[in-house]
Design a protein around this motif. Structure first.
Motif, PDB file in Angstrom:
ATOM      1  N   LYS B  53      19.723  -0.920   5.658  1.00 25.74           N
ATOM      2  CA  LYS B  53      19.022  -1.218   4.402  1.00 25.74           C
ATOM      3  C   LYS B  53      19.322  -2.634   3.917  1.00 25.74           C
ATOM      4  O   LYS B  53      18.505  -3.245   3.234  1.00 25.74           O
ATOM      5  CB  LYS B  53      19.430  -0.219   3.320  1.00 25.74           C
ATOM      6  CG  LYS B  53      18.762   1.145   3.467  1.00 25.74           C
ATOM      7  CD  LYS B  53      19.140   2.036   2.298  1.00 25.74           C
ATOM      8  CE  LYS B  53      18.381   3.357   2.328  1.00 25.74           C
ATOM      9  NZ  LYS B  53      18.989   4.345   1.425  1.00 25.74           N
ATOM     10  N   ALA B  54      20.518  -3.132   4.251  1.00 23.01           N
ATOM     11  CA  ALA B  54      20.937  -4.444   3.760  1.00 23.01           C
ATOM     12  C   ALA B  54      20.217  -5.599   4.467  1.00 23.01           C
ATOM     13  O   ALA B  54      20.210  -6.730   3.984  1.00 23.01           O
ATOM     14  CB  ALA B  54      22.447  -4.594   3.941  1.00 23.01           C
ATOM     15  N   VAL B  55      19.596  -5.311   5.619  1.00 23.18           N
ATOM     16  CA  VAL B  55      18.902  -6.387   6.341  1.00 23.18           C
ATOM     17  C   VAL B  55      17.643  -6.767   5.562  1.00 23.18           C
ATOM     18  O   VAL B  55      16.896  -5.889   5.129  1.00 23.18           O
ATOM     19  CB  VAL B  55      18.500  -5.903   7.761  1.00 23.18           C
ATOM     20  CG1 VAL B  55      17.788  -7.011   8.530  1.00 23.18           C
ATOM     21  CG2 VAL B  55      19.713  -5.400   8.532  1.00 23.18           C
ATOM     22  N   PRO B  56      17.402  -8.075   5.347  1.00 17.38           N
ATOM     23  CA  PRO B  56      16.168  -8.469   4.641  1.00 17.38           C
ATOM     24  C   PRO B  56      14.923  -7.979   5.392  1.00 17.38           C
ATOM     25  O   PRO B  56      14.931  -7.905   6.630  1.00 17.38           O
ATOM     26  CB  PRO B  56      16.233 -10.003   4.649  1.00 17.38           C
ATOM     27  CG  PRO B  56      17.672 -10.341   4.864  1.00 17.38           C
ATOM     28  CD  PRO B  56      18.256  -9.231   5.685  1.00 17.38           C
ATOM     29  N   ASP B  57      13.878  -7.652   4.654  1.00 13.73           N
ATOM     30  CA  ASP B  57      12.640  -7.148   5.263  1.00 13.73           C
ATOM     31  C   ASP B  57      12.117  -8.099   6.331  1.00 13.73           C
ATOM     32  O   ASP B  57      12.124  -9.321   6.144  1.00 13.73           O
ATOM     33  CB  ASP B  57      11.561  -6.970   4.181  1.00 13.73           C
ATOM     34  CG  ASP B  57      11.869  -5.775   3.288  1.00 13.73           C
ATOM     35  OD1 ASP B  57      12.897  -5.108   3.514  1.00 13.73           O
ATOM     36  OD2 ASP B  57      11.075  -5.528   2.355  1.00 13.73           O
ATOM     37  N   GLY B  58      11.652  -7.542   7.408  1.00 15.65           N
ATOM     38  CA  GLY B  58      11.020  -8.335   8.466  1.00 15.65           C
ATOM     39  C   GLY B  58      11.969  -9.187   9.271  1.00 15.65           C
ATOM     40  O   GLY B  58      11.538 -10.027  10.053  1.00 15.65           O
ATOM     41  N   GLU B  59      13.268  -8.973   9.110  1.00 11.08           N
ATOM     42  CA  GLU B  59      14.188  -9.878   9.794  1.00 11.08           C
ATOM     43  C   GLU B  59      14.609  -9.410  11.188  1.00 11.08           C
ATOM     44  O   GLU B  59      15.115 -10.189  11.986  1.00 11.08           O
ATOM     45  CB  GLU B  59      15.416 -10.126   8.922  1.00 11.08           C
ATOM     46  CG  GLU B  59      15.913 -11.550   9.156  1.00 11.08           C
ATOM     47  CD  GLU B  59      17.087 -11.903   8.295  1.00 11.08           C
ATOM     48  OE1 GLU B  59      16.832 -12.272   7.132  1.00 11.08           O
ATOM     49  OE2 GLU B  59      18.236 -11.823   8.779  1.00 11.08           O
ATOM     50  N   ILE B  60      14.407  -8.137  11.458  1.00  8.08           N
ATOM     51  CA  ILE B  60      14.776  -7.643  12.794  1.00  8.08           C
ATOM     52  C   ILE B  60      13.630  -7.971  13.749  1.00  8.08           C
ATOM     53  O   ILE B  60      12.467  -7.693  13.462  1.00  8.08           O
ATOM     54  CB  ILE B  60      15.030  -6.117  12.757  1.00  8.08           C
ATOM     55  CG1 ILE B  60      16.116  -5.789  11.735  1.00  8.08           C
ATOM     56  CG2 ILE B  60      15.396  -5.599  14.140  1.00  8.08           C
ATOM     57  CD1 ILE B  60      16.357  -4.308  11.524  1.00  8.08           C
ATOM     58  N   ALA B  61      13.991  -8.607  14.877  1.00  8.30           N
ATOM     59  CA  ALA B  61      12.938  -9.001  15.820  1.00  8.30           C
ATOM     60  C   ALA B  61      12.341  -7.770  16.497  1.00  8.30           C
ATOM     61  O   ALA B  61      11.133  -7.673  16.686  1.00  8.30           O
ATOM     62  CB  ALA B  61      13.510  -9.956  16.859  1.00  8.30           C
ATOM     63  N   LEU B  62      13.212  -6.812  16.874  1.00 15.02           N
ATOM     64  CA  LEU B  62      12.715  -5.622  17.572  1.00 15.02           C
ATOM     65  C   LEU B  62      13.575  -4.415  17.227  1.00 15.02           C
ATOM     66  O   LEU B  62      14.799  -4.461  17.369  1.00 15.02           O
ATOM     67  CB  LEU B  62      12.752  -5.836  19.094  1.00 15.02           C
ATOM     68  CG  LEU B  62      12.278  -4.660  19.953  1.00 15.02           C
ATOM     69  CD1 LEU B  62      10.769  -4.476  19.845  1.00 15.02           C
ATOM     70  CD2 LEU B  62      12.673  -4.857  21.416  1.00 15.02           C
ATOM     71  N   THR B  63      12.922  -3.355  16.764  1.00 10.85           N
ATOM     72  CA  THR B  63      13.635  -2.098  16.555  1.00 10.85           C
ATOM     73  C   THR B  63      13.146  -1.075  17.567  1.00 10.85           C
ATOM     74  O   THR B  63      11.939  -0.901  17.765  1.00 10.85           O
ATOM     75  CB  THR B  63      13.417  -1.568  15.122  1.00 10.85           C
ATOM     76  OG1 THR B  63      14.072  -2.457  14.211  1.00 10.85           O
ATOM     77  CG2 THR B  63      14.012  -0.178  14.951  1.00 10.85           C
ATOM     78  N   LEU B  64      14.099  -0.450  18.231  1.00  7.19           N
ATOM     79  CA  LEU B  64      13.791   0.656  19.133  1.00  7.19           C
ATOM     80  C   LEU B  64      14.022   1.939  18.349  1.00  7.19           C
ATOM     81  O   LEU B  64      15.151   2.226  17.944  1.00  7.19           O
ATOM     82  CB  LEU B  64      14.738   0.643  20.346  1.00  7.19           C
ATOM     83  CG  LEU B  64      14.418  -0.268  21.533  1.00  7.19           C
ATOM     84  CD1 LEU B  64      14.323  -1.722  21.111  1.00  7.19           C
ATOM     85  CD2 LEU B  64      15.462  -0.113  22.626  1.00  7.19           C
ATOM     86  N   GLN B  83       9.768  -1.486   7.861  1.00 11.14           N
ATOM     87  CA  GLN B  83       9.899  -2.495   6.815  1.00 11.14           C
ATOM     88  C   GLN B  83      10.771  -3.679   7.264  1.00 11.14           C
ATOM     89  O   GLN B  83      10.503  -4.819   6.949  1.00 11.14           O
ATOM     90  CB  GLN B  83      10.539  -1.802   5.624  1.00 11.14           C
ATOM     91  CG  GLN B  83      10.381  -2.461   4.299  1.00 11.14           C
ATOM     92  CD  GLN B  83      11.152  -1.650   3.244  1.00 11.14           C
ATOM     93  OE1 GLN B  83      11.418  -0.452   3.416  1.00 11.14           O
ATOM     94  NE2 GLN B  83      11.528  -2.296   2.171  1.00 11.14           N
ATOM     95  N   LYS B  84      11.796  -3.353   8.032  1.00 12.87           N
ATOM     96  CA  LYS B  84      12.766  -4.383   8.385  1.00 12.87           C
ATOM     97  C   LYS B  84      12.385  -5.164   9.635  1.00 12.87           C
ATOM     98  O   LYS B  84      13.028  -6.154   9.966  1.00 12.87           O
ATOM     99  CB  LYS B  84      14.147  -3.738   8.641  1.00 12.87           C
ATOM    100  CG  LYS B  84      14.698  -2.939   7.466  1.00 12.87           C
ATOM    101  CD  LYS B  84      15.038  -3.834   6.303  1.00 12.87           C
ATOM    102  CE  LYS B  84      15.458  -3.030   5.087  1.00 12.87           C
ATOM    103  NZ  LYS B  84      15.559  -3.875   3.885  1.00 12.87           N
TER     104      LYS B  84
END
Ligand code: SF4
Ligand code: SF4
Ligand code: SF4
Ligand code: FES
Lengths: 145, 325
Positions: B53-64, B83-84
């Protein structure tokens, strides 16, 4: 009062008909042009041959709200592609078992052989099937979210 | 440049997908690990939901995202993942199609609980069923509510990539992760896998077309060169996407279809049903009575469980009719 009237209104089944263009579709045409009396519950879809009716067509019809599916083609031995209707027989025997597992009564899918000159058979089949589905009521899938 | 951030999120999963990440050849795994920053992967270390939840929105390049969506927690995680992340990948058959847990769609939530906690012969719960809220040492604990219908990830949030398989094939995982770290991701909507069917790739000999008897794998030792389906073994190859390297068929076992439908297909089960019904009894099709056809088809004891092993929630009908329980 109004609610009771709605509830009393007779259920009109929606039946999707897949008819081969060489026989059953022409039989349906004949029934129409001869002004035979039969219920208007069937939405006819013309296909090349019953052997070309993919199970996904039937599943899609049910998924989109059909209360029944009628498949009609040439009599056995008369298929214009020789054995398309034999293939359909085997395929839909298995589709029926699958539909039962999904909770759909096997009576909701019917196979008939109707030649281009059998307008009266077409009218009879449609009348019978409409009655039967009326008794069964709306497709149980309609309650599925 | 900063390393791209990745997250590995667990939905309704058996964690088998996680294990295949760890099974990657060391050179691939180490290479990738050196080039990414893992911001969330609870299986590997002690990450908490708060970290994600603490990661800013859209900041993760890839979520599996692995596993199906079967309860409130799965759904919340799916939404947060979306969201992230710039890219969300449905990881494994459960996430792509609903997978094995998706077969719960034959029943309802109540039916499922009854079977799992009361009716199953192996059950030892003595009638004790889980409570949604319970108190332990003065702490109130809640478990997430289970849904009536299991869904695949894309039925809950938009998904960018799909990597099927149960578990996903290592080569394909390598391909996806390498694409990420080299900045060379395929167009959105891409399914990692082959564009051909498993049968197109399988090297077994295919010759006769008609079959009559079906056999369980416990009933005969199949010829290792001949097509399994032609030997009466229900191999799902004709209706399954290739790209896994057909490990099961190589082991003389049938394909269960974990790579999901072929590219143009809208319903893997219907395709397999069609393929099977066409060859069953084919060479004497004009002689078969209705009864004989019934007998032939009854050999498929559980059509739904066989044709839709991994794809019931994404099948055209999605779930069985709820009967009055
Ligand atoms: S796809 Fe297979 S390995 Fe992955 S979570 Fe689902 S059941 Fe487990
Ligand atoms: S049915 Fe199975 S064994 Fe036969 S060709 Fe296809 S994948 Fe190979
Ligand atoms: S052969 Fe079939 S069941 Fe085995 S991994 Fe490939 S797709 Fe999955
Ligand atoms: S052409 Fe009419 S059933 Fe085949």
């Amino acid at each position: 009062m109004e609610a009771t009237q709605v509830a009393m209104k007779e259920f009109e089944p929606k039946i999707v008909g897949f008819f081969c263009k060489w026989c059953a579709y022409q039989g349906a045409d004949l029934a129409g042009t001869s002004r035979m009396k039969y219920p208007l519950n069937v939405l006819p879809i013309r296909v090349m041959c019953t052997g070309r009716i993919d199970p996904t067509y039937v599943l899609t019809a049910f998924a989109e709200g059909a209360d029944g599916v009628l498949i009609a083609g040439c009599h056995l031995g008369d298929c214009h592609y020789e054995t398309g209707n034999y293939k359909a027989l085997r395929r839909f025997a298995l589709v029926r078992r699958l539909l039962e597992q999904y909770g759909i009564e096997p009576e909701r899918i019917r196979l008939e052989w109707i030649s281009s000159s059998e307008g009266s058979k077409f009218a009879k089949v449609v009348t019978e099937m409409t009655e039967e589905i009326k008794k069964l009521g709306p497709s149980p899938l309609k309650e599925v979210a | 440049m900063e390393n791209p951030k990745i997250a590995i999120v667990l939905g309704a999963t058996c964690a088998g997908c996680d294990y295949s990440l760890l099974d990657l050849p060391p050179e691939v795994l180490l290479d990738v690990l050196g080039k990414v920053e893992i911001v969330y992967w609870p299986t590997a270390t002690d990450f908490k939901l708060e970290d994600l939840k603490a990661v800013p929105d859209g900041e993760i390049a890839l979520t599996l995202y692995e596993g199906a969506v079967n309860n409130e927690e799965n759904e919340e995680l799916a939404r947060i993942s979306r969201q992230k992340s710039q890219n969300l990948l449905a990881f494994g058959a459960c996430s792509c199609f609903g997978g094995l847990p998706g077969l719960a769609n034959v029943t309802t939530r109540e039916g499922l609980f009854r079977q799992a906690y009361l009716d199953a012969p192996s059950n030892e719960s003595n009638g004790v069923t889980p409570l949604r809220v319970s108190t332990v040492d003065g702490h109130e604990l809640t478990i997430p509510d289970t849904f009536d219908t299991v869904r695949a990830l894309h039925q809950v949030v938009p998904v960018d990539y799909y990597l099927p398989g149960c578990p996903p094939p290592l080569d394909l995982i390598g391909e996806a992760l390498t694409a990420l770290v080299t900045g060379d991701l395929p167009p959105k909507g891409h399914v990692f896998g082959s564009s051909k069917s498993l049968c197109d790739e399988c090297d077994r000999r295919k010759e006769s077309k008609s079959i009559h008897e079906l056999h369980g794998i416990h009933e005969l030792i199949p010829d290792e060169e001949k097509c399994l389906l032609e030997q009466g073994i229900l191999c799902l190859g004709p209706a399954t996407r290739g790209g896994c390297g057909y490990p099961c068929v190589k082991m003389n076992l049938r394909c269960w279809g974990c790579m999901g439908p072929t590219p143009e297909s809208i319903d893997q089960g219907a395709n397999m049903l069609s393929a099977l019904a066409s060859v069953l009894g084919l060479d004497r099709e004009t002689d078969l009575t209705d009864e004989a056809i019934e007998v032939l088809m009854k050999q498929v004891k559980d059509p739904l469980g066989f044709f839709y092993r991994f794809t019931m929630p994404t099948s055209l009908l999605k779930r069985a009719v709820r009967r009055n329980q």
